[in-house]
Scaffold this motif. Structure first.
Motif, short mmCIF file in Angstrom:
data_model
loop_
_atom_site.label_atom_id
_atom_site.label_comp_id
_atom_site.label_asym_id
_atom_site.label_seq_id
_atom_site.Cartn_x
_atom_site.Cartn_y
_atom_site.Cartn_z
N GLY A 177 131.44 -3.80 85.03
CA GLY A 177 130.08 -3.72 85.55
C GLY A 177 129.61 -2.31 85.81
O GLY A 177 128.91 -2.04 86.80
N LEU A 178 129.97 -1.39 84.91
CA LEU A 178 129.63 0.02 85.06
C LEU A 178 128.48 0.42 84.15
O LEU A 178 128.11 -0.32 83.23
N ASP A 179 127.91 1.60 84.38
CA ASP A 179 126.69 2.05 83.70
C ASP A 179 126.99 2.52 82.28
O ASP A 179 127.52 3.61 82.06
N LYS A 180 126.60 1.69 81.30
CA LYS A 180 126.83 2.04 79.88
C LYS A 180 125.98 3.22 79.42
O LYS A 180 126.29 3.84 78.41
N ASN A 181 124.91 3.51 80.16
CA ASN A 181 124.04 4.63 79.75
C ASN A 181 124.74 5.97 79.87
O ASN A 181 124.26 6.98 79.32
N ARG A 197 150.68 7.89 82.43
CA ARG A 197 149.84 8.20 81.27
C ARG A 197 148.55 7.40 81.36
O ARG A 197 148.53 6.27 81.85
N SER A 198 147.49 7.99 80.87
CA SER A 198 146.20 7.33 80.90
C SER A 198 145.98 6.58 79.59
O SER A 198 146.83 6.56 78.71
N ASN A 199 144.85 5.94 79.47
CA ASN A 199 144.45 5.28 78.23
C ASN A 199 142.93 5.20 78.25
O ASN A 199 142.29 5.55 79.25
N ILE A 200 142.34 4.74 77.16
CA ILE A 200 140.88 4.77 77.05
C ILE A 200 140.22 3.92 78.14
O ILE A 200 139.16 4.29 78.68
N ILE A 201 140.84 2.82 78.53
CA ILE A 201 140.25 1.95 79.55
C ILE A 201 140.21 2.67 80.90
O ILE A 201 139.17 2.70 81.57
N LEU A 202 141.33 3.25 81.30
CA LEU A 202 141.39 3.97 82.58
C LEU A 202 140.47 5.18 82.58
O LEU A 202 139.81 5.48 83.58
N TRP A 203 140.41 5.89 81.44
CA TRP A 203 139.56 7.08 81.33
C TRP A 203 138.09 6.71 81.45
O TRP A 203 137.34 7.33 82.22
N VAL A 204 137.66 5.68 80.74
CA VAL A 204 136.26 5.25 80.80
C VAL A 204 135.92 4.75 82.20
O VAL A 204 134.91 5.14 82.79
N LYS A 205 136.77 3.91 82.75
CA LYS A 205 136.53 3.36 84.09
C LYS A 205 136.42 4.48 85.13
O LYS A 205 135.46 4.52 85.92
N GLY A 206 137.37 5.40 85.11
CA GLY A 206 137.37 6.49 86.09
C GLY A 206 136.17 7.39 85.95
O GLY A 206 135.55 7.80 86.94
N SER A 207 135.80 7.70 84.70
CA SER A 207 134.66 8.60 84.45
C SER A 207 133.35 7.98 84.90
O SER A 207 132.54 8.61 85.57
N GLU A 267 132.88 5.47 86.99
CA GLU A 267 132.85 5.27 88.45
C GLU A 267 132.51 6.58 89.17
O GLU A 267 131.89 6.55 90.25
N ALA A 268 132.87 7.71 88.55
CA ALA A 268 132.56 9.02 89.13
C ALA A 268 131.18 9.52 88.72
O ALA A 268 130.77 10.63 89.10
N GLY A 269 130.46 8.71 87.93
CA GLY A 269 129.11 9.08 87.49
C GLY A 269 129.08 10.12 86.41
O GLY A 269 128.05 10.79 86.19
#
Length: 296
Positions: free
Chosen positions: A242-246, A171-181, A183-185
């Motif tokens: 350290g990912l792009d918050k924009n 199962r996913s969660n908000i942290i994994l979803w945000v990180k994965g998204s 990282e994929a730009g």
């Protein structure tokens, strides 16, 4: 102590078994095969909690000192569209477990949810008046009533937005979803008008174990301590890795269509579990760090 856990294949169930393994006679139960990576320190029994005869047989045979009931149907939208299955898993199964536990005199800990509240006046203390606005919320409130009206030594652990990593990444969660998204730009839309106190699964497990060890009576809020909205959680996740918050777009809930209504502002006041149990939840940032270490 002999402790029986329902829903041991789920996220909370896995964390409970990990923390309790080797500390007594631990019986992990779930429907179907065991999905736990641990092989030592506990026993596994397949159990369909919607089968009253099976529930009665296992509880009577094991006669546990305590039962931690974590199993439930928790997909809020699915509960809205399949009410019969939701009621069967969340209410009737609780009735079967309670009835069997009354025969063995087992201490009974039931895990519940912030969704029993309408979200108009959060964060909530334990004595706040429930008013569910989804079928999932109603089913969990009904299950609470089953437990409260029993002759058992009972307790209820209410929690909020549980996150963590299941061993099989099931199962996913908000942290994994945000990180994965990120990282994929990918650009993501995240709501800013729903407030929660997100709960690290390890903290929830530790809180439940404290309740069992102390044979706590009544209702306890066992959640995280930080009141946040999903947009804030997403930004904190981006900052940590350290990912792009924009790439994170701040929107409100009207941008999304969901089958079930969500309470706008829940979250819990934790004075009672901190004082009575010595409960000590991690911050959301600390929780992200724990997840990050488990990904390595």
């Amino acid at each position: 102590m002999k402790i029986l856990i329902t829903g041991s294949n789920g996220l909370l169930g896995q964390k409970l078994v990990q923390q309790l393994a080797g500390k007594g006679d631990i019986i992990a139960t779930a429907r179907g095969e065991n999905r736990l990576p641990l092989s030592d320190g506990y026993r596994y029994r397949s159990l369909d909690i919607t089968d009253p005869e099976a529930v009665n047989a296992v509880i009577i045979e094991e006669t546990p000192d305590a039962i931690i009931h974590t199993a439930a149907m928790t997909n809020v939208d699915q509960c809205e569209t399949d009410k019969e299955e939701c009621w069967k898993l969340n209410v009737h199964a609780t009735e079967y477990l309670v009835k069997a536990a009354e025969k063995t005199g087992s201490y009974f800990l039931h895990v519940s949810t912030d969704f029993i509240f309408d979200g108009k006046e959060g964060p909530y203390a334990e004595d706040a008046e429930p008013n569910p606005i989804s079928f999932y919320g109603w089913s969990k409130f009904a299950a609470e009533k089953v437990v409260q009206s029993s002759s058992l030594n009972w307790s209820i652990a209410r929690t909020v937005l549980v996150y963590g990593i299941a061993h099989d990444m099931s199962r996913s969660n908000i942290i994994l979803w945000v990180k994965g998204s990120l990282e994929a730009g990918k650009t993501i839309k995240v709501v800013n008008d729903q407030w929660r106190t997100p709960t690290l699964a390890e903290d929830l497990a530790a809180g439940c174990i404290l309740m069992v060890e102390k044979k706590a009576q009544g209702i306890y809020n066992i959640s995280g301590k930080d009141l946040l909205n999903p947009y804030q959680m997403a930004v904190m996740t981006a900052d940590y890795f350290g990912l792009d918050k924009n790439l994170i777009q701040e929107v409100n809930g009207t941008q999304f269509t969901q089958t079930a209504r969500r309470p706008p502002k829940t979250g819990f006041i934790l004075d009672k579990p901190i004082k009575d149990l010595g409960y000590s939840p991690r911050s959301f940032t600390e929780g992200i760090g724990i997840l990050a270490s488990q990904l390595k």
